[in-house]
Design an enzyme around this catalytic site. Structure first.
Site, PDB file in Angstrom:
ATOM      1  N   GLU A 171       0.792  -1.225   0.000  1.00  0.00           N
ATOM      2  CA  GLU A 171       0.000   0.000   0.000  1.00  0.00           C
ATOM      3  C   GLU A 171       0.831   1.284   0.000  1.00  0.00           C
ATOM      4  O   GLU A 171       0.790   2.070   0.959  1.00  0.00           O
ATOM      5  CB  GLU A 171      -0.976   0.001   1.189  1.00  0.00           C
ATOM      6  CG  GLU A 171      -1.971  -1.125   1.151  1.00  0.00           C
ATOM      7  CD  GLU A 171      -3.030  -1.047   2.248  1.00  0.00           C
ATOM      8  OE1 GLU A 171      -4.042  -1.752   2.120  1.00  0.00           O
ATOM      9  OE2 GLU A 171      -2.848  -0.279   3.212  1.00  0.00           O
ATOM     10  N   GLU A 359      -5.654  -8.259   0.494  1.00  0.00           N
ATOM     11  CA  GLU A 359      -6.353  -7.911   1.732  1.00  0.00           C
ATOM     12  C   GLU A 359      -7.807  -7.601   1.408  1.00  0.00           C
ATOM     13  O   GLU A 359      -8.091  -6.887   0.451  1.00  0.00           O
ATOM     14  CB  GLU A 359      -5.753  -6.678   2.427  1.00  0.00           C
ATOM     15  CG  GLU A 359      -4.421  -6.891   3.091  1.00  0.00           C
ATOM     16  CD  GLU A 359      -3.928  -5.646   3.815  1.00  0.00           C
ATOM     17  OE1 GLU A 359      -4.781  -4.825   4.250  1.00  0.00           O
ATOM     18  OE2 GLU A 359      -2.707  -5.488   3.939  1.00  0.00           O
TER      19      GLU A 359
END
Length: 461
Positions: A171, A359
């Site tokens: 991320e 995720e």
């Protein structure tokens, strides 16, 4: 049970199901065996930064409980485990002397995974930058990209022979924007200049990391994990459509375009080019061919045009539109269609390799009642999002697996321990683990997918 059977049968036979965690969120042992502080160790101890100054000093004590935690993972029937390696354990000063005790820990962890038949999907960087590197500018400084490549080479030399796939980082959007523009995450910067510098340095670090890993093991499948924004326009008005496109480029294109096309979008260069510290040859380094990539998805973003934005922020920043109260306990909107929306969007725009959902999960803060955590809302969230994942595979897009976030409740960054994403409840006082009903549901889904015989037995249930 018939619903589980039907859902399980929609996934390809080789589809991988897994669970995910991150080092600083679960390991604890922050000052043991040669580990030195990360930027999150410092940030969490500053008043007002993290809820009640919670920190990862102890977290879930996974560093000492890794064997029983691997047994727990194995009991869920998953194919693979996604975890992160703590840079401050391996190179405590960011560069230089290697901490063998840190490598020994991951040696044991990975060997334990192999013994249990679990696929090994590590991430090299999940936000815990060695604090020494922050003193040289952190992610705004080119030095950190070079340090990341050195760290990558050390890790792959020692551990790469047992990895199934390796991600460079997790991320970068959060690292660049939450950490350097909005000040919510470590190191708490609030500067568009810092954010844009961090974007380019992180992109460069990714490319250098891929090169370093392949210099050691050319056969190691390499990727990166991106939390792409699923951006919807607030209306069909041209100004809002244009705002959504700006938001896509600002949130997604700044990573996707250099990584997969070897260029920054012209709109990004026009507005931010002077803030991107690009040097000759950088884009060729960033544009490494990848074997896979990961996408993290939790919630959508709906935006509208702001004709008079704050001068401190670019017009590319989204102006959120809120039109739903269907939310998790952390306040994130539930909209599973956003997952397929952005997935189709990026495969239309870019030439991408196979993808994993690395995720996906939900924060619901259910507590045990008579030893049972009946988290019905989480089960509903997972069911809805996994149905979308099945639709994505049926569309012909190369979705190869799904990693649920998260294995267990843990340190949730600026929210501390008050927000729970796990399918395993953790009592932070006793470190007792309790499988929530969502864990039993997920195990049933996986068992049904893996076992045609079990599926047949469920016919009459």
């Amino acid at each position: 049970m018939n619903n589980i059977k039907h859902l399980a049968q929609r996934f390809p036979r080789d589809f991988k199901f897994g669970v995910a965690t991150a080092a600083y969120q679960i390991e604890g042992a922050a000052q043991e065996d040669g580990r030195k502080p990360s930027i999150w160790d410092a940030f969490s101890k500053m008043p007002g930064r993290v809820y009640q100054q919670h920190s990862g000093d102890v977290a879930c004590d996974h560093y000492h409980r890794w064997e029983s935690d691997l047994d727990l993972i194995k009991s869920l029937g998953v194919d693979a485990y996604r975890f992160s390696i703590a840079w401050p354990r391996i190179l405590p000063d960011g560069r230089g002397k290697v901490n063998e005790k840190g490598l020994d820990f991951y040696d044991r962890l990975i060997d334990g995974m192999k013994e249990r038949g679990l696929g090994v999907f590590p991430t090299l960087y999940h936000w815990d930058l060695p604090i020494e590197l922050a003193g040289y500018g952190g992610w705004t400084a080119r030095n950190t990209a070079e340090a990341f490549a050195e760290y990558t080479e050390v890790v792959v030399n020692r551990l790469g022979d047992r990895m199934d796939a390796l991600a460079t980082m997790n991320e970068p959007w959060c690292i660049c924007y939450l950490s350097h523009l909005l000040g919510i995450h470590a190191p708490g910067e609030k500067s568009i200049d810092a954010a844009m510098a961090a974007i380019h340095v992180m992109n460069l670090a990714h490319g250098m990391g891929v090169q370093a890993a392949r210099s050691v093991r050319s056969d190691l499948p390499m990727g990166i994990v991106l939390n792409l924004m699923s951006v919807y326009p607030g209306s069909s008005e041209p100004a809002d459509l244009a705002a959504a496109e700006r938001s896509f480029l600002f949130n997604n294109g700044v990573f996707l375009s250099p990584i997969f096309k070897g260029e920054y979008d012209t709109e990004i260069l026009a507005e931010f080019g002077e803030k991107l510290p690009i040097q000759d040859g950088d884009l060729e380094i960033i544009n490494q061919p990848l074997d896979w990539w990961g996408m993290n998805y939790y919630n959508p973003s709906k935006v509208k045009d702001d004709p008079a934005p704050d001068a401190a922020y670019p017009r590319a920043l989204p102006v959120p539109v809120t039109d739903s109260d269907v939310r998790t306990d952390i306040g994130w909107e539930i909209h599973e269609a956003g997952l397929s929306f952005v997935m189709k969007q990026v495969y239309d725009r870019y030439d991408l390799p196979p993808v994993y959902i690395t995720e996906n999960g939900a924060c619901f803060n259910d507590e045990p009642v008579d030893g049972v955590v009946d988290d019905k809302k989480r089960i509903d969230y997972l069911d809805r999002h996994l149905r979308v994942c099945a639709e994505i595979t049926e569309m012909g897009l190369p979705l190869k697996g799904y990693f649920l976030w998260s294995l267990m409740d843990n340190f949730e960054w600026a929210e501390g321990y008050r927000m729970r994403f796990g399918i395993v409840h953790v009592n932070y006082e006793t470190q007792e683990r309790t499988l929530k009903n969502s864990a039993h549901w997920y195990r049933s889904l996986i068992e049904t997918h893996h076992s045609p015989e079990r599926a047949e037995k469920l016919e009459g249930i």
